[in-house]
Design a protein around this motif. Sequence first.
Motif, PDB file in Angstrom:
ATOM      1  N   CYS A   1      34.458  52.097  62.296  1.00 12.34           N
ATOM      2  CA  CYS A   1      35.751  52.144  61.585  1.00 12.34           C
ATOM      3  C   CYS A   1      35.604  50.941  60.733  1.00 12.34           C
TER       4      CYS A   1
ATOM      5  N   ARG B   1      32.648  54.432  64.447  1.00 10.39           N
ATOM      6  CA  ARG B   1      33.614  55.955  63.906  1.00 10.39           C
ATOM      7  C   ARG B   1      33.433  56.819  64.792  1.00 10.39           C
TER       8      ARG B   1
ATOM      9  N   CYS C   1      37.734  55.256  63.591  1.00 14.67           N
ATOM     10  CA  CYS C   1      37.116  55.577  64.577  1.00 14.67           C
ATOM     11  C   CYS C   1      38.160  56.879  64.803  1.00 14.67           C
TER      12      CYS C   1
END
Length: 64
Positions: free
Chosen positions: A12, A19, A27
């Motif tokens: 992320c 993620r 995420c």
Amino acid sequence: MPNEASAKPRRCPLCGKPRVEEYKPFCSRGCRDRDLNRWFDEGYRVPVDQPPDGTADDDRFDEG
Ligand SMILES: [Zn+2]
């Protein structure tokens, strides 16, 4: 086969956590919304840079 070496783990961009496909490249929904809000917030803050009267540019229309 160590395939994981070639496949870089995507993270992320906001918090660095691994993620989730559903919210990629973030995420979670929280991070995704945060990013969206950031854009909106910047859009509101940035003053629109447009001239009050574009009379100077009108001359170019007659050219040609
Ligand atoms: Zn995140």
